[in-house]
Design an enzyme around this catalytic site. Structure first.
Site, PDB file in Angstrom:
ATOM      1  CE1 TYR A   1      -4.155  -3.129  -0.265  1.00  0.00           C
ATOM      2  CE2 TYR A   1      -3.645  -2.514   2.285  1.00  0.00           C
ATOM      3  CZ  TYR A   1      -4.178  -2.921   1.295  1.00  0.00           C
ATOM      4  OH  TYR A   1      -5.313  -3.998   1.338  1.00  0.00           O
TER       5      TYR A   1
ATOM      6  CG  LEU B   1     -19.358   1.245   4.088  1.00  0.00           C
ATOM      7  CD1 LEU B   1     -18.563   2.448   5.175  1.00  0.00           C
ATOM      8  CD2 LEU B   1     -20.585   1.145   4.349  1.00  0.00           C
TER       9      LEU B   1
ATOM     10  NE  ARG C   1     -12.776  -2.100  -4.105  1.00  0.00           N
ATOM     11  CZ  ARG C   1     -12.163  -2.192  -3.609  1.00  0.00           C
ATOM     12  NH1 ARG C   1     -10.562  -1.353  -3.416  1.00  0.00           N
ATOM     13  NH2 ARG C   1     -10.862  -3.909  -3.558  1.00  0.00           N
ATOM     14  N   GLY C   2     -16.864   2.544  -0.432  1.00  0.00           N
ATOM     15  CA  GLY C   2     -17.990   3.919  -0.103  1.00  0.00           C
ATOM     16  C   GLY C   2     -18.877   3.828  -0.961  1.00  0.00           C
TER      17      GLY C   2
ATOM     18  CB  SER D   1     -19.996   4.998   2.480  1.00  0.00           C
ATOM     19  OG  SER D   1     -20.697   6.628   1.606  1.00  0.00           O
TER      20      SER D   1
HETATM   21  N1  LIG Z   1      -7.641  -8.447   0.954  1.00  0.00           N
HETATM   22  C1  LIG Z   1      -7.762  -7.832   0.642  1.00  0.00           C
HETATM   23  O1  LIG Z   1      -7.766  -8.024  -1.184  1.00  0.00           O
HETATM   24  C2  LIG Z   1      -8.160  -6.048   0.450  1.00  0.00           C
HETATM   25  C3  LIG Z   1      -8.380  -4.856  -0.861  1.00  0.00           C
HETATM   26  C4  LIG Z   1      -9.542  -3.974  -0.589  1.00  0.00           C
HETATM   27  C5  LIG Z   1      -8.505  -3.323   0.949  1.00  0.00           C
HETATM   28  N2  LIG Z   1      -8.574  -4.759   2.262  1.00  0.00           N
HETATM   29  C6  LIG Z   1      -8.622  -4.167   3.201  1.00  0.00           C
HETATM   30  O2  LIG Z   1      -9.808  -3.552   3.701  1.00  0.00           O
HETATM   31  C7  LIG Z   1      -9.846  -2.839   4.230  1.00  0.00           C
HETATM   32  C8  LIG Z   1     -10.615  -1.931   4.595  1.00  0.00           C
HETATM   33  O3  LIG Z   1     -11.562  -1.593   2.939  1.00  0.00           O
HETATM   34  P1  LIG Z   1     -12.018  -0.540   2.144  1.00  0.00           P
HETATM   35  O4  LIG Z   1     -11.346  -0.230   2.185  1.00  0.00           O
HETATM   36  O5  LIG Z   1     -12.143  -1.158   0.517  1.00  0.00           O
HETATM   37  O6  LIG Z   1     -13.174  -0.464   2.432  1.00  0.00           O
HETATM   38  P2  LIG Z   1     -14.746  -0.020   2.674  1.00  0.00           P
HETATM   39  O7  LIG Z   1     -15.377   0.395   3.568  1.00  0.00           O
HETATM   40  O8  LIG Z   1     -16.102  -0.485   2.006  1.00  0.00           O
HETATM   41  O9  LIG Z   1     -14.547   1.948   2.343  1.00  0.00           O
HETATM   42  C9  LIG Z   1     -13.473   2.550   2.556  1.00  0.00           C
HETATM   43  C10 LIG Z   1     -13.893   4.090   1.788  1.00  0.00           C
HETATM   44  O10 LIG Z   1     -15.525   3.949   2.206  1.00  0.00           O
HETATM   45  C11 LIG Z   1     -16.087   5.304   2.269  1.00  0.00           C
HETATM   46  N3  LIG Z   1     -16.818   6.268   3.915  1.00  0.00           N
HETATM   47  C12 LIG Z   1     -17.530   6.239   4.355  1.00  0.00           C
HETATM   48  N4  LIG Z   1     -18.365   6.259   4.994  1.00  0.00           N
HETATM   49  C13 LIG Z   1     -17.395   5.696   5.808  1.00  0.00           C
HETATM   50  C14 LIG Z   1     -18.274   4.831   7.250  1.00  0.00           C
HETATM   51  N5  LIG Z   1     -18.778   5.376   7.846  1.00  0.00           N
HETATM   52  N6  LIG Z   1     -16.480   4.636   7.082  1.00  0.00           N
HETATM   53  C15 LIG Z   1     -15.572   4.191   6.755  1.00  0.00           C
HETATM   54  N7  LIG Z   1     -15.123   4.483   4.975  1.00  0.00           N
HETATM   55  C16 LIG Z   1     -16.241   5.279   4.982  1.00  0.00           C
HETATM   56  C17 LIG Z   1     -14.150   6.014   2.374  1.00  0.00           C
HETATM   57  O11 LIG Z   1     -14.078   7.085   1.051  1.00  0.00           O
HETATM   58  P3  LIG Z   1     -14.274   8.331   1.365  1.00  0.00           P
HETATM   59  O12 LIG Z   1     -12.858   8.780   2.157  1.00  0.00           O
HETATM   60  O13 LIG Z   1     -13.511   8.884   0.004  1.00  0.00           O
HETATM   61  O14 LIG Z   1     -16.099   8.382   1.662  1.00  0.00           O
HETATM   62  C18 LIG Z   1     -13.450   5.109   2.519  1.00  0.00           C
HETATM   63  O15 LIG Z   1     -12.092   5.352   2.301  1.00  0.00           O
HETATM   64  C19 LIG Z   1      -8.647  -1.989   3.489  1.00  0.00           C
HETATM   65  O16 LIG Z   1      -8.489  -0.616   4.355  1.00  0.00           O
HETATM   66  C20 LIG Z   1      -7.309  -2.639   3.083  1.00  0.00           C
HETATM   67  O17 LIG Z   1      -7.074  -2.707   4.724  1.00  0.00           O
HETATM   68  C21 LIG Z   1      -8.256  -5.820   0.975  1.00  0.00           C
END
Ligand SMILES: NC(=O)c1ccc[n+]([C@@H]2O[C@H](COP(=O)([O-])OP(=O)(O)OC[C@H]3O[C@@H](n4cnc5c(N)ncnc54)[C@H](OP(=O)(O)O)[C@@H]3O)[C@@H](O)[C@H]2O)c1
Length: 333
Positions: A56, A209, A211-212, A215
């Site tokens: 990352y 979410l 990726r938002g 959300s």
């Molecule tokens: N194993 C894998 O292949 C893989 C792949 C992807 C991720 N991951 C891991 O999983 C974690 C979570 O994935 P993700 O970040 O894609 O998940 P997510 O929680 O679906 O999306 C996060 C994004 O949603 C938005 N958002 C809006 N309201 C929110 C709220 N109340 N809480 C949190 N986010 C909110 C934010 O974007 P804005 O700030 O732009 O609004 C935030 O960056 C990553 O950080 C990573 O560590 C693993």
């Protein structure tokens, strides 16, 4: 803080984990001080599981977590459990260059991660995607050797399908599979989830979410930087985005009736799918973290779940969860 245990052999963790990826990469710019304050606030709230990947932003995310741990009060630092993904190869210009799961590479990746995180062990270590040229037994075997030497505590998996899960579990105890799971990404329900349940492996769910997208904060007119994953994700394009945001509006009605937010409904739904599932939320500000943590207080009864299912049936999303070339690396669609 509510807790859940990762698999039959893994650690007890907070029922929500914090995914730190967006603090360094893939979702446009992030504020470093706010990111560190968010990690501290999560630890203070009782979150114990911090997820990262060494790729990352090429080590940036691990160094950020390292700084957050170093500057946290000792008691909070000691409760933190690190989940680290490795294996993705990068170029100096940020290009992705495949995966490396060879045993010597695994040990090399781990040596650098320990330094960047400033810890003496990693709690859960996993290859981000299967290296098609290296049998999973060899990659998992290398992590087992790191466990014997005390550098790693548990073996995890990421985005692999049922066959690889079985082969990995026959090689070493597996604590959890990290994989995308949300109201609009339900591919794991067909064969992955039955397999992990049969083998006593938990799910650390990412993208809860989407990726938002679901959300409740994402809008049609949001401008995304060219290096934002979502600028190229099928679900965020044109008619697909319009269709998917219509699903969010249907969800918003249910959230409104319960007096909670859309994000809280979406996270609570994943939490409701079983004690073996731990959502990783990608909050990168304290405000979003607070909202996410609120999901732990949301109870969904049978009528709520039926209304959610009607608003967002399985397969309701338009567009794949990754661009086509990246879908090829996934063990579950
Ligand atoms: N194993 C894998 O292949 C893989 C792949 C992807 C991720 N991951 C891991 O999983 C974690 C979570 O994935 P993700 O970040 O894609 O998940 P997510 O929680 O679906 O999306 C996060 C994004 O949603 C938005 N958002 C809006 N309201 C929110 C709220 N109340 N809480 C949190 N986010 C909110 C934010 O974007 P804005 O700030 O732009 O609004 C935030 O960056 C990553 O950080 C990573 O560590 C693993």
């Amino acid at each position: 803080m509510q807790t859940r245990t990762l698999g039959t052999t893994g650690p007890q963790v907070s029922a929500l984990g914090l995914g730190c990826m967006g603090m360094s990469a893939l979702y446009g710019g992030a504020d470093r001080a706010e990111s560190i304050a968010t990690v501290h606030a999560a630890l203070e709230a009782g979150v114990t599981l911090l997820d990262t990947g060494d790729f990352y932003a090429m080590g940036h995310n691990e160094m950020l977590i390292g700084e957050a741990l170093r500057t946290a009060p000792a008691a909070l630092r000691e409760q933190a459990l690190t989940s680290v993904k490795f294996g993705a190869l990068r170029s100096p210009d940020g290009e992705w260059a495949g995966y490396d799961g060879r045993p010597a590479a695994v040990k090399n990746f781990a040596a650098y991660s320990l330094q960047r995180l400033g810890v003496d062990h990693i709690d859960v270590y996993r290859i981000a995607r299967l290296d098609p040229d290296v049998p999973i037994e060899e990659t998992v075997g290398a992590i087992s050797e790191l466990i014997e030497k005390g550098y790693v505590r548990h073996v995890g998996l990421s985005e692999v399908g049922a066959d690889i899960i079985r082969r990995a579990a026959a090689t070493a105890p597996i604590s959890d599979l990290q994989i995308e799971y949300s109201l609009i990404s339900r591919g794991i329900e067909d064969s992955v989830l039955p397999t992990t349940r049969e083998l006593g492996i938990s799910i650390t769910a990412y993208g809860v979410l989407s990726r938002g997208l679901i959300s409740g904060h994402f809008t049609h007119d949001r401008q995304l930087a060219a290096n934002d994953f979502r600028a190229h994700s099928p679900r965020f394009q044109g008619d697909n985005l319009r269709h998917n945001l219509d699903l969010v509006e249907a969800l918003r009605k249910i959230a409104g009736q319960k007096g909670v937010s859309v994000a809280q409904i979406a996270i609570a739904w994943v939490l409701s799918r079983g004690e073996d599932i731990v959502p990783l939320v990608g909050a990168r500000t304290r405000e979003r973290l607070d909202e996410s943590l609120g999901a732990l207080d949301v109870t969904l009864d049978a009528a709520d779940l039926a209304a959610i299912e009607q608003a967002v049936p399985a397969d309701a999303a338009a567009g794949d969860r990754y661009p086509a070339p990246l879908m090829a690396h996934l063990g579950s669609k």
